[in-house]
Scaffold this active site. Structure first.
Site, PDB file in Angstrom:
ATOM      1  N   CYS A 298       0.827  -1.211   0.000  1.00 48.11           N
ATOM      2  CA  CYS A 298       0.000   0.000   0.000  1.00 48.11           C
ATOM      3  C   CYS A 298       0.861   1.261   0.000  1.00 48.11           C
ATOM      4  O   CYS A 298       0.496   2.272  -0.611  1.00 48.11           O
ATOM      5  CB  CYS A 298      -0.963  -0.004   1.171  1.00 48.11           C
ATOM      6  SG  CYS A 298      -0.163   0.002   2.798  1.00 48.11           S
ATOM      7  N   HIS A 466      -2.034   1.382   7.352  1.00 49.04           N
ATOM      8  CA  HIS A 466      -2.232   1.558   5.914  1.00 49.04           C
ATOM      9  C   HIS A 466      -1.713   2.924   5.489  1.00 49.04           C
ATOM     10  O   HIS A 466      -1.769   3.892   6.259  1.00 49.04           O
ATOM     11  CB  HIS A 466      -3.718   1.430   5.580  1.00 49.04           C
ATOM     12  CG  HIS A 466      -4.012   1.330   4.116  1.00 49.04           C
ATOM     13  ND1 HIS A 466      -3.667   0.236   3.362  1.00 49.04           N
ATOM     14  CD2 HIS A 466      -4.628   2.186   3.263  1.00 49.04           C
ATOM     15  CE1 HIS A 466      -4.066   0.419   2.115  1.00 49.04           C
ATOM     16  NE2 HIS A 466      -4.642   1.596   2.031  1.00 49.04           N
TER      17      HIS A 466
END
Length: 721
Positions: A298, A466
């Site tokens: 990510c 994230h």
């Protein structure tokens, strides 16, 4: 003129190939070789004895008749069949010609001649494609190559299928050649150069060439995960990308992640997924087209997004500039020969990564790697593949955007932790920096969440641990990626007043219906739900740079440097001007194995002292900057200079519980001239005296005046001044 023996030998070889292709049903290629054999026999007849002339002419006529039969018997077979194979070959032919034209237009005469020649060699292997525009382009390429050459080509004269005039060309390897009567022109190559600078806009503040020790460091850390990634040099801009068959990476397919393996069907190339593949569709990459799949990267995807957004917003190529081959306007181009070169900043320098264009798909033809929503463009998949290759495969342990953005762009990484409870964290100053510097294009920014409780994740819509790409920051609020459900999300009807919608050019109703992953979020919510900002700064903010590549052996000095830093690597920084400015120091630890990256237990930092001389004790004198040890490969230290600032500093590399030899790069960026040099150990002379201290010689301390003089005594004489 060649001898009759040579001409006859070549004619026989051409005739053999003609018969072979004739038997295989390859009519156009067979006719091509029959005509070549006939012409060679006619040339042999001219220089042969009188009794040999007639038999040679008869055989030549026989070959010409057979060639004409093949051309007229099935005329439809001479047309280009729009099959996948022919489309691929045509793209390869046009690619080769364009490469030659680009070099020609840039004034690279010798390279252009070589590329024109290679293009013609390749194209003439497929006489059935030699029609229309391609035929005209090939003939023009031939004329241009002849014009550029100092000497004419001296190979056999031949004709394309429907060409009335004989033309001279360089044949492919499997075409019969006469022996050349003049020397071959070998183009000169650029001398490989390796510079200390990370940007062409920066001046090197010191010696530009590397020491032998530095070369060994770079050589050692070129092998990453058992593969070699050599430094990127000017000579690599002449990398060739054409092959007789599509390129396949000698290192094989990348290792798949467990989630990929679960759905994997096979590896395919872009032309199996798209009828008209390209690298970037349109004038600039579109960050909204980026789609992440099952790879745990990510932070890399967020890095691609902010880089693509920067390109579109400021019109300056950033990530697309590192993809080769390129057109004359420096745009990456699709290579039908499947070879690509990616320039990544890894282990202290820009490095060359070669990949093919095989990508994994599932049984439904869906890519199992990051991709573009525009099915025809592949810049996302190519860049991800190159980075994953260096990192050991698609089974990637995860990273952070400081590391990923530095690899993609070479921009200076800075980590800013969100520490609301600590007195030295100034949230207003940070916001002002983000807003002003993003607007100027000085910095690329991402932000990451930490661990979130299940309840916080559910109510916020954010993903724990994230990375999110920061696209814009404005005084009214800030803008981030992925689906926020709190204040100023598209579901928030209370805060989105008509005035605010007009100010930010944002329609929450449309955003709710069309989920492109972009949302606005208020700054206080960012500080509540996120852990850290990753900021990568444009090196062109500075004027001067210098770097040093070194190693620090595990056995040098104590494991911990709590009490002494005498054996730590130390450097003298001399800022020779009284002007205000800044010097930024970036320490980069080289990583050569994915396991080291997966569980990085090496903590590094920099200490800065105000003296410019060797330091022996870590807190005597107290450090001007007491660096915090972190397990990231990068640590940034900033020295701000004012009119009364110290001009000489000592830089000390520090490592927590040193257990292994580390290789590192210390790179400085400055707004003013400076000198960065390694401090050598002044104690280069050593003498060892062996003796004993017991019995009568153990006289005790001065409290025992009668025996104290019996203690061992030594006289030290210093010869130097």
């Amino acid at each position: 003129m060649s001898s009759p023996t040579d001409l006859l030998g070549n004619a026989v070889e051409a005739a053999k190939k003609a018969v072979q292709f004739d038997q295989e049903g390859e009519t156009n290629i067979s006719a091509y070789y029959y005509e070549a054999a006939a012409r060679l026999l006619e040339q042999a007849a001219i220089v042969s004895s009188p009794e040999s002339i007639e038999p040679l002419k008869e055989k030549a006529d026989e070959y010409k008749n057979r060639a004409n039969e093949l051309k007229t018997k099935t005329p439809e077979e001479s047309k280009i069949v729009e099959s996948d194979g022919n489309r691929s070959k045509l793209k390869q032919c046009y690619f080769l010609l364009q490469q030659a034209i680009d070099e020609d237009e840039q004034g690279e005469r010798e390279d252009a001649v070589e590329l024109y020649t290679k293009a013609i060699e390749y194209i003439t292997q497929f006489p059935d494609l030699m029609q229309g525009e391609l035929k005209a382009l090939t003939l023009r390429a031939l004329d241009r190559a002849e014009e550029l050459k100092e000497r004419p080509l001296v190979y056999i004269i031949n004709s394309f299928n429907t060409l009335d005039t004989d033309v001279c060309f360089n044949p492919p390897d499997n075409v019969v050649q006469q022996k050349p009567t003049s020397s071959v022109i070998v183009p000169t190559r650029q001398k490989p150069e390796l510079h200390r600078g990370s940007s062409a806009h920066l001046q090197i503040s010191g010696q530009d060439t590397y020491s032998e020790e530095e070369k060994l460091v770079l050589l050692y850390t070129s092998k990453i995960n058992k593969r070699d990634y050599v430094p990127f040099m000017s000579v690599d801009l002449s990398e060739r990308f054409q092959y007789s068959i599509p390129f396949t990476d000698k290192d094989g397919y990348l290792t798949l992640s467990p989630k990929q393996k679960r759905d994997f069907y096979k590896f395919v190339r872009p032309d199996e997924l798209s009828s008209d593949p390209c690298i970037v569709y349109g004038p600039a990459p579109n960050y909204l087209s980026i789609k992440q799949t099952v790879i745990s990267d990510c932070s890399f995807v967020a890095s691609l997004a902010v880089s693509a957004s920067y390109e579109k917003r400021f019109g300056r190529k950033l990530v697309t500039a590192i993809i080769y081959p390129q057109s004359k306007d420096k745009r990456p181009v699709y290579n039908p020969f499947s070879k690509y070169m990616i320039k990544l900043h890894i282990n202290g320098v820009a490095r060359k990564v070669i990949i093919d264009d095989y990508f994994p798909i599932d049984r439904f033809g869906r890519l199992l790697c990051s991709y573009s929503s525009n099915k025809n463009e592949f810049w996302i998949s190519l860049l991800e593949k190159a980075y994953m290759k260096v990192m050991g495969g698609y089974d990637f342990p995860g990273s952070n955007s400081n590391i990923d953005l530095h690899a993609l762009t070479g921009w200076v990484p800075e980590r800013v932790a969100i520490r609301m409870k600590e007195a030295d964290f100034n949230k207003d100053s940070l916001f002002a920096t983000l807003e002003s510097r993003l607007a100027k294009g000085d910095v690329l920014v991402t932000v990451a969440t930490g661990e979130l409780s299940e309840n916080d994740a559910e109510r916020s819509g954010l993903v724990p641990t994230h990375a999110y790409a920061v696209m814009d920051v404005q005084t009214v609020k800030g803008k981030f990626e992925n689906k926020w459900r709190g204040n100023y999300s598209e579901l928030d009807t209370r805060h989105w007043t008509p005035e605010l919608q007009n100010l930010l050019n944002y329609d929450p109703n449309s955003a709710a219906q069309f989920d492109n992953g972009v949302f606005w979020i208020d700054y206080d919510s960012v500080l509540s739900f996120f852990d850290v900002f990753y900021m990568n700064w444009n090196p062109e903010l500075f004027k001067y740079t210098y770097c040093i590549h070194q190693s620090w052996h595990a056995g040098t000095g104590p494991v911990k440097d709590l009490y002494t830093v005498a054996c730590n690597p130390q450097y003298s920084l001399d800022v020779g001007t009284e002007a205000s400015g800044a010097v930024w120091l970036l320490l980069t630890r080289h990583i050569t194995d994915i396991e080291d990256f997966r569980e990085n237990k090496e903590y590094i930092t920099l200490f800065v002292y105000k003296n410019g001389r060797k330091v022996y004790y870590p807190f005597d004198p107290p450090p001007y900057i007491d660096g915090v040890k972190i397990n990231s490969p990068h640590y940034l230290c900033k020295i701000i200079l004012g009119p009364g600032s110290t001009r000489k500093y000592t830089i000390v590399v520090s490592q927590y519980e040193k257990s292994t030899t580390i290789y590192y790069t210390l790179r400085a960026y400055a707004t003013c001239p400076f000198a960065l040099t390694k401090i050598k150990d002044p104690y280069v002379e050593e003498r060892q005296v062996t003796g004993e201290w017991k019995g009568i010689t153990a006289g005790g301390c001065p409290n025992h005046p009668t025996t104290y003089p019996n203690n061992p005594k030594f006289k030290v004489e210093i010869d130097s001044a």
